[in-house]
Design a protein around this motif. Structure first.
Motif, PDB file in Angstrom:
ATOM      1  N   ALA A  18       0.829  -1.214   0.000  1.00 51.82           N
ATOM      2  CA  ALA A  18       0.000   0.000   0.000  1.00 51.82           C
ATOM      3  C   ALA A  18       0.862   1.262   0.000  1.00 51.82           C
ATOM      4  O   ALA A  18       1.850   1.344   0.737  1.00 51.82           O
ATOM      5  CB  ALA A  18      -0.907  -0.007   1.221  1.00 51.82           C
ATOM      6  N   ILE A  19       0.464   2.249  -0.822  1.00 51.12           N
ATOM      7  CA  ILE A  19       1.211   3.514  -0.821  1.00 51.12           C
ATOM      8  C   ILE A  19       0.305   4.749  -0.778  1.00 51.12           C
ATOM      9  O   ILE A  19       0.810   5.861  -0.624  1.00 51.12           O
ATOM     10  CB  ILE A  19       2.153   3.636  -2.037  1.00 51.12           C
ATOM     11  N   GLN A  20      -1.010   4.584  -0.877  1.00 51.65           N
ATOM     12  CA  GLN A  20      -1.866   5.768  -0.936  1.00 51.65           C
ATOM     13  C   GLN A  20      -1.749   6.618   0.324  1.00 51.65           C
ATOM     14  O   GLN A  20      -1.797   7.853   0.253  1.00 51.65           O
ATOM     15  CB  GLN A  20      -3.327   5.366  -1.188  1.00 51.65           C
ATOM     16  N   HIS A  21      -1.586   5.986   1.478  1.00 50.44           N
ATOM     17  CA  HIS A  21      -1.445   6.759   2.718  1.00 50.44           C
ATOM     18  C   HIS A  21      -0.175   7.596   2.705  1.00 50.44           C
ATOM     19  O   HIS A  21      -0.122   8.687   3.293  1.00 50.44           O
ATOM     20  CB  HIS A  21      -1.464   5.836   3.942  1.00 50.44           C
ATOM     21  N   LYS A  22       0.858   7.110   2.017  1.00 49.51           N
ATOM     22  CA  LYS A  22       2.100   7.874   1.906  1.00 49.51           C
ATOM     23  C   LYS A  22       1.931   9.040   0.931  1.00 49.51           C
ATOM     24  O   LYS A  22       2.382  10.156   1.194  1.00 49.51           O
ATOM     25  CB  LYS A  22       3.240   6.966   1.454  1.00 49.51           C
ATOM     26  N   VAL A  72     -23.165   6.678  -1.859  1.00 52.85           N
ATOM     27  CA  VAL A  72     -22.693   8.004  -1.441  1.00 52.85           C
ATOM     28  C   VAL A  72     -21.850   8.688  -2.516  1.00 52.85           C
ATOM     29  O   VAL A  72     -21.959   9.898  -2.723  1.00 52.85           O
ATOM     30  CB  VAL A  72     -21.873   7.896  -0.140  1.00 52.85           C
ATOM     31  N   TYR A  73     -21.017   7.910  -3.210  1.00 52.80           N
ATOM     32  CA  TYR A  73     -20.032   8.492  -4.125  1.00 52.80           C
ATOM     33  C   TYR A  73     -20.419   8.327  -5.588  1.00 52.80           C
ATOM     34  O   TYR A  73     -21.037   7.342  -5.983  1.00 52.80           O
ATOM     35  CB  TYR A  73     -18.648   7.881  -3.854  1.00 52.80           C
ATOM     36  N   ASP A  74     -20.014   9.309  -6.387  1.00 50.71           N
ATOM     37  CA  ASP A  74     -20.256   9.273  -7.834  1.00 50.71           C
ATOM     38  C   ASP A  74     -19.238   8.388  -8.543  1.00 50.71           C
ATOM     39  O   ASP A  74     -19.564   7.714  -9.514  1.00 50.71           O
ATOM     40  CB  ASP A  74     -20.166  10.686  -8.420  1.00 50.71           C
ATOM     41  N   VAL A  75     -17.990   8.439  -8.060  1.00 49.66           N
ATOM     42  CA  VAL A  75     -16.895   7.695  -8.680  1.00 49.66           C
ATOM     43  C   VAL A  75     -16.061   7.044  -7.581  1.00 49.66           C
ATOM     44  O   VAL A  75     -15.669   7.703  -6.618  1.00 49.66           O
ATOM     45  CB  VAL A  75     -15.988   8.621  -9.526  1.00 49.66           C
ATOM     46  N   ILE A  76     -15.794   5.746  -7.743  1.00 47.86           N
ATOM     47  CA  ILE A  76     -14.930   5.030  -6.795  1.00 47.86           C
ATOM     48  C   ILE A  76     -13.788   4.397  -7.591  1.00 47.86           C
ATOM     49  O   ILE A  76     -14.018   3.557  -8.461  1.00 47.86           O
ATOM     50  CB  ILE A  76     -15.700   3.939  -6.030  1.00 47.86           C
ATOM     51  N   ILE A  77     -12.581   4.833  -7.303  1.00 45.59           N
ATOM     52  CA  ILE A  77     -11.386   4.290  -7.947  1.00 45.59           C
ATOM     53  C   ILE A  77     -10.708   3.346  -6.958  1.00 45.59           C
ATOM     54  O   ILE A  77     -10.424   3.732  -5.820  1.00 45.59           O
ATOM     55  CB  ILE A  77     -10.405   5.416  -8.340  1.00 45.59           C
ATOM     56  N   ILE A  78     -10.459   2.114  -7.402  1.00 41.18           N
ATOM     57  CA  ILE A  78      -9.837   1.124  -6.522  1.00 41.18           C
ATOM     58  C   ILE A  78      -8.434   0.791  -7.015  1.00 41.18           C
ATOM     59  O   ILE A  78      -8.253   0.309  -8.136  1.00 41.18           O
ATOM     60  CB  ILE A  78     -10.674  -0.162  -6.433  1.00 41.18           C
ATOM     61  N   ASP A  79      -7.466   1.072  -6.180  1.00 42.73           N
ATOM     62  CA  ASP A  79      -6.071   0.709  -6.452  1.00 42.73           C
ATOM     63  C   ASP A  79      -5.870  -0.729  -5.997  1.00 42.73           C
ATOM     64  O   ASP A  79      -6.104  -1.053  -4.832  1.00 42.73           O
ATOM     65  CB  ASP A  79      -5.146   1.664  -5.684  1.00 42.73           C
ATOM     66  N   THR A  80      -5.465  -1.596  -6.906  1.00 40.87           N
ATOM     67  CA  THR A  80      -5.272  -3.004  -6.562  1.00 40.87           C
ATOM     68  C   THR A  80      -3.799  -3.391  -6.624  1.00 40.87           C
ATOM     69  O   THR A  80      -2.981  -2.673  -7.207  1.00 40.87           O
ATOM     70  CB  THR A  80      -6.050  -3.926  -7.522  1.00 40.87           C
ATOM     71  N   SER A  81      -3.482  -4.521  -6.049  1.00 43.50           N
ATOM     72  CA  SER A  81      -2.113  -5.016  -6.135  1.00 43.50           C
ATOM     73  C   SER A  81      -1.847  -5.562  -7.533  1.00 43.50           C
ATOM     74  O   SER A  81      -2.775  -5.994  -8.222  1.00 43.50           O
ATOM     75  CB  SER A  81      -1.881  -6.112  -5.096  1.00 43.50           C
ATOM     76  N   PRO A  82      -0.600  -5.538  -7.992  1.00 42.68           N
ATOM     77  CA  PRO A  82      -0.276  -6.090  -9.311  1.00 42.68           C
ATOM     78  C   PRO A  82      -0.374  -7.619  -9.300  1.00 42.68           C
ATOM     79  O   PRO A  82      -0.317  -8.252  -8.236  1.00 42.68           O
ATOM     80  CB  PRO A  82       1.160  -5.626  -9.532  1.00 42.68           C
ATOM     81  N   LEU A  83      -0.502  -8.188 -10.478  1.00 40.17           N
ATOM     82  CA  LEU A  83      -0.658  -9.635 -10.588  1.00 40.17           C
ATOM     83  C   LEU A  83       0.562 -10.387 -10.060  1.00 40.17           C
ATOM     84  O   LEU A  83       0.433 -11.516  -9.576  1.00 40.17           O
ATOM     85  CB  LEU A  83      -0.931 -10.024 -12.041  1.00 40.17           C
TER      86      LEU A  83
END
Length: 304
Positions: free
Chosen positions: A172-176, A239-250
């Motif tokens: 995970a890196i979004q918190h950074k 609640v949200y109009d757009v939800i973007i999900i960051d996933t782990s690579p294969l």
């Protein structure tokens, strides 16, 4: 004129001159001129110089003021962003990673490309009544997480209520990137089956919320495969109009396939001089095999 009251009166006088004497400016442009006068504390002499250059070269007020050195590009963009409700970070704001170019440099050519991608995704996916999209790649070196973050920002700048979920429970890196100091996130929600959770809002990006990955867990694949993940997404889509999900690579395992099988769509990220073409082909095949749709592929420059 040094007082705020004098500055306001000057702005009113300026607006009257523009509306009555010039057909080049619209009422919106007049409001921008008024805001620039107040923001940069321009004097009557300054405004007279700007109006003269504006008439001579047929310029907008802001461009004329900038040519005269009375305001900077950052002054102009700040006022424009306020007038058009367009959120971005002002110069000197270093709390968020500089890699978030959509926030720090929203008027750059790179971000213009992101906006083009946003338009394609709206037409191909979101206008069809869908709200959630996964972003993935074959390798951790492909910068898919960075694209997911910047893409979430440009959607939020469209005044859409946007949520970025970090479902990369392996790395995970979004918190950074967003300088979020919390250990509670998606993994904690799924592991504890919590009915309540907190999403992090960014004051400088008011239409964007973030759900971090949370505590690093030994069983990410199992957590993402359970029904609680689907229930969470359905709850958030209310609640949200757009939800973007960051996933782990294969390359980290089948976590990504558990995610895309539930959200039903993904874009695949590849990077110049980094991604192996056969790996991308294999990832596309695996996604389609889950019943999900590959909306398209994004080829990033090696410097992204």
């Amino acid at each position: 004129m040094d007082s705020y009251q004098d500055s306001n009166q000057l702005a009113v006088d300026y607006m009257a001159a523009i509306v009555s004497d010039s057909q080049l400016e619209t009422t919106d442009s007049s409001r921008i001129g008024e805001a620039l006068i107040a923001h940069a504390s321009l004097t009557k002499i300054d405004v007279d110089k700007v109006l003269a250059l504006q008439a001579e070269k047929n310029l907008l007020f802001g461009e004329a003021a900038k040519q005269l050195g009375l305001i900077t590009e950052d002054d102009l963009q700040k006022v424009l962003s306020q007038q058009f409700n367009y959120s971005y970070l002002q110069e000197g704001n270093n709390k968020l990673s500089q890699s978030l170019i959509a926030a720090h440099k929203p008027f750059s050519p790179e971000v213009e490309s992101l906006r083009s991608l946003r338009s394609q995704l709206i037409m191909r996916w979101f206008e069809q009544g869908n709200k959630t999209l996964a972003i993935t790649s074959a390798s951790n070196q492909d910068s898919a997480s960075l694209l997911a973050a910047n893409l979430a920002i440009v959607f939020s700048q469209l005044n859409k209520k946007t949520l970025l979920i970090d479902a990369n429970l392996r790395h995970a890196i979004q918190h950074k990137l967003f300088n979020i100091d919390t250990k509670v996130g998606l993994a904690n929600i799924l592991a504890n089956r919590q009915g309540r959770y907190t999403l992090v809002k960014q004051q400088s990006l008011p239409n964007l919320a973030i759900l971090t990955a949370g505590t690093k867990v030994p069983n990410p694949q199992e957590l993402l495969s359970q029904s609680g993940f689907v229930e969470l997404i359905l709850d958030l889509e209310k609640v949200y109009d757009v939800i973007i999900i960051d996933t782990s690579p294969l390359e980290f395992g089948s976590d990504v396939l558990n995610v895309v099988s539930k959200v039903k769509a993904a874009i695949v990220v590849a990077k110049k001089d980094t991604t192996v073409a056969t790996y991308v082909q294999y990832l596309n095949q695996q996604i389609v095999a889950t019943g999900a749709k590959v909306i398209g592929s994004v080829f990033l420059d090696s410097h992204f």
